[in-house]
Design a protein around this motif. Structure first.
Motif, PDB file in Angstrom:
ATOM      1  N   CYS A  38       0.660  -1.311  -0.199  1.00 17.28           N
ATOM      2  CA  CYS A  38       0.018   0.005  -0.035  1.00 17.28           C
ATOM      3  C   CYS A  38       1.027   1.240  -0.004  1.00 17.28           C
ATOM      4  CB  CYS A  38      -0.923   0.021   1.177  1.00 17.28           C
ATOM      5  SG  CYS A  38      -1.914   1.267   1.373  1.00 17.28           S
ATOM      6  N   GLU A  60      -3.941  -5.221   3.238  1.00 18.29           N
ATOM      7  CA  GLU A  60      -5.002  -5.383   2.023  1.00 18.29           C
ATOM      8  C   GLU A  60      -4.885  -6.836   1.746  1.00 18.29           C
ATOM      9  OE1 GLU A  60      -4.787  -1.889  -0.822  1.00 18.29           O
ATOM     10  OE2 GLU A  60      -2.675  -2.022   0.169  1.00 18.29           O
ATOM     11  N   SER A  84     -11.715  -5.552   5.171  1.00 17.93           N
ATOM     12  CA  SER A  84     -11.071  -3.930   5.558  1.00 17.93           C
ATOM     13  C   SER A  84      -9.872  -4.174   6.308  1.00 17.93           C
ATOM     14  CB  SER A  84     -12.150  -3.116   6.084  1.00 17.93           C
ATOM     15  OG  SER A  84     -11.574  -1.903   6.553  1.00 17.93           O
ATOM     16  N   PHE A  85      -9.150  -3.052   6.254  1.00 20.08           N
ATOM     17  CA  PHE A  85      -7.859  -3.017   6.833  1.00 20.08           C
ATOM     18  C   PHE A  85      -8.188  -2.655   8.317  1.00 20.08           C
ATOM     19  CE2 PHE A  85      -8.569   0.847   4.753  1.00 20.08           C
ATOM     20  CZ  PHE A  85      -8.744   1.945   5.680  1.00 20.08           C
ATOM     21  N   SER A 101     -14.400   2.206  10.285  1.00 19.40           N
ATOM     22  CA  SER A 101     -13.054   2.120  10.514  1.00 19.40           C
ATOM     23  C   SER A 101     -12.705   2.877  11.616  1.00 19.40           C
ATOM     24  CB  SER A 101     -12.214   2.897   9.248  1.00 19.40           C
ATOM     25  OG  SER A 101     -12.953   3.970   8.872  1.00 19.40           O
ATOM     26  N   ASP A 146      -8.799  -2.152   0.073  1.00 16.35           N
ATOM     27  CA  ASP A 146      -8.549  -0.911   0.642  1.00 16.35           C
ATOM     28  C   ASP A 146      -8.414   0.164  -0.707  1.00 16.35           C
ATOM     29  OD1 ASP A 146      -7.140   1.162   1.492  1.00 16.35           O
ATOM     30  OD2 ASP A 146      -5.279   0.347   2.186  1.00 16.35           O
ATOM     31  N   THR A 150     -11.022   2.898  -0.658  1.00 15.44           N
ATOM     32  CA  THR A 150     -10.343   4.238  -0.026  1.00 15.44           C
ATOM     33  C   THR A 150     -10.826   5.693  -1.269  1.00 15.44           C
ATOM     34  OG1 THR A 150      -8.818   3.307   1.160  1.00 15.44           O
ATOM     35  CG2 THR A 150      -8.379   5.667   0.452  1.00 15.44           C
ATOM     36  N   VAL A 288     -14.046   1.227   4.561  1.00 11.16           N
ATOM     37  CA  VAL A 288     -14.211   0.367   3.428  1.00 11.16           C
ATOM     38  C   VAL A 288     -15.337  -0.571   3.523  1.00 11.16           C
ATOM     39  CG1 VAL A 288     -12.942  -1.689   2.264  1.00 11.16           C
ATOM     40  CG2 VAL A 288     -11.638   0.719   2.878  1.00 11.16           C
TER      41      VAL A 288
END
Length: 338
Positions: A38, A60, A84-85, A101, A146, A150, A288
């Motif tokens: 990333c 990811e 999701s992260f 998030s 991600d 994003t 996400v």
């Protein structure tokens, strides 16, 4: 197993790490189909974020569920999943408002640059596809974890609507997928700010109508020139520096919106200038999980191909080269196959 570990700036190693196991009954273990590097991984890699101790890298992921905790009910072994992260319960008041998030029980999902990954809060974090996708779909599905999510959040936070003029600051993978997102949301004109020919080409493929090579005040002036002195209705800030943030704000028309998703590093806003800018600011870590079902559907219907941002594919054991290539801007984004 072996996975990526960052020891110091510029020092990523592929070395032995403990195999992930079920720690809590809400966990899942997945066998990775693909992971990647990333843009935000480059901040610690370049030394902007201090590395106090060796840190497993990557956030990811997509792959096949191998094992679940006894309380997990939404996914099961054998399913292909994407998450999701940030792990989230997807049920707290913050999640219900669409900001998973920042879930009240959020946990960062790290260590994904490895063959196997533990995902906390699996029921609220993972989304299963209808079946196991074909290999050619994996890059685009991975992007929803991600970078595409994003870029989509940047466009939504910037209030992109049909017929609008949109400017995108940043030509990394997030910025490029911000262009794609704005196009999907119906933007009529999309101005991509980029100095790199390969990235300009992909931006146009994703829907950019104009390319601006200037930066800073010159970039702002060019945006104003292209919009008859008004500025863009919506601006997506996808970098996170002081220059990119001010370029975004100053390129926005009065009453317009800035969606900022670049992780801020040294960005400070002057209150008086912001007051008279008369723009809406919204952003942060992309939720996400809110977008995953829609983005997965778009990919599986083959309506879009966000996986095109992966212009370098390497075996996982060459992860260090993946970092170098992105750091030296020889690659937009590196996909890693275990």
């Amino acid at each position: 197993m072996k996975g990526a570990v960052l020891y110091a700036p510029g020092d990523v190693r592929f070395e032995e790490r403990d195999d992930p196991t079920i720690v809590k009954p809400t966990d899942a273990i997945i066998r990775m189909s693909a992971t990647c590097v990333c843009g935000s991984d480059l901040w610690p890699y370049r030394g902007f974020n201090p590395t106090a101790e060796p840190s497993p890298m990557g956030h990811e992921y997509c792959g096949i569920v191998e094992e679940v905790g006894r309380e997990v009910t939404s996914v099961k072994p054998g399913q292909f999943v994407i998450g999701s992260f940030f792990a989230s319960d997807n049920s707290c008041p913050i999640c219900k408002a669409g900001y998973q998030s920042s879930c009240q029980h959020a946990e960062f999902v790290g260590g994904a640059q490895a063959p196997v990954l533990r995902v906390p809060l699996a029921d609220g974090t993972l989304v299963a596809t209808p079946g196991v996708p074909s290999k050619d779909m994996i890059p685009s599905l991975l992007s929803t974890s991600d970078v595409f999510g994003t870029g989509w959040f940047a466009a939504e936070a910037a209030n992109v609507k049909p017929g609008m003029t949109v400017a995108v600051v940043g030509d990394g993978a997030v910025g490029l997928l911000g262009v794609l997102s704005a196009k999907q949301m119906g933007a009529e004109r999309i101005i991509a700010m980029s100095r790199h020919e390969s990235r300009q080409k992909l931006a146009r493929e994703f829907g950019a109508t104009d390319i601006v090579t200037e930066r800073g005040d010159e970039g702002v002036a060019r945006i104003k020139e292209l919009t008859d002195g008004t500025g863009a209705d919506s601006v997506l800030e996808c970098v996170g520096t002081q220059e990119s943030m001010m370029q975004a704000i100053r390129s926005t028309r009065k009453g317009g919106h800035v969606g900022y998703v670049g992780v801020p590093h040294g960005a400070e806003l002057n209150g008086e200038e912001l007051f008279f800018a008369h723009v809406h600011l919204h952003g942060g870590p992309a939720p996400v999980r809110r977008f995953l079902p829609k983005l997965i559907e778009l990919v599986l219907n083959r309506k879009i191909y966000p996986g095109k941002v992966f212009d370098l594919t390497l075996p996982l054991d060459q992860v260090a080269e993946g970092y170098r290539a992105m750091d030296e801007r020889r690659a937009i984004k590196t996909l890693l196959r275990p």
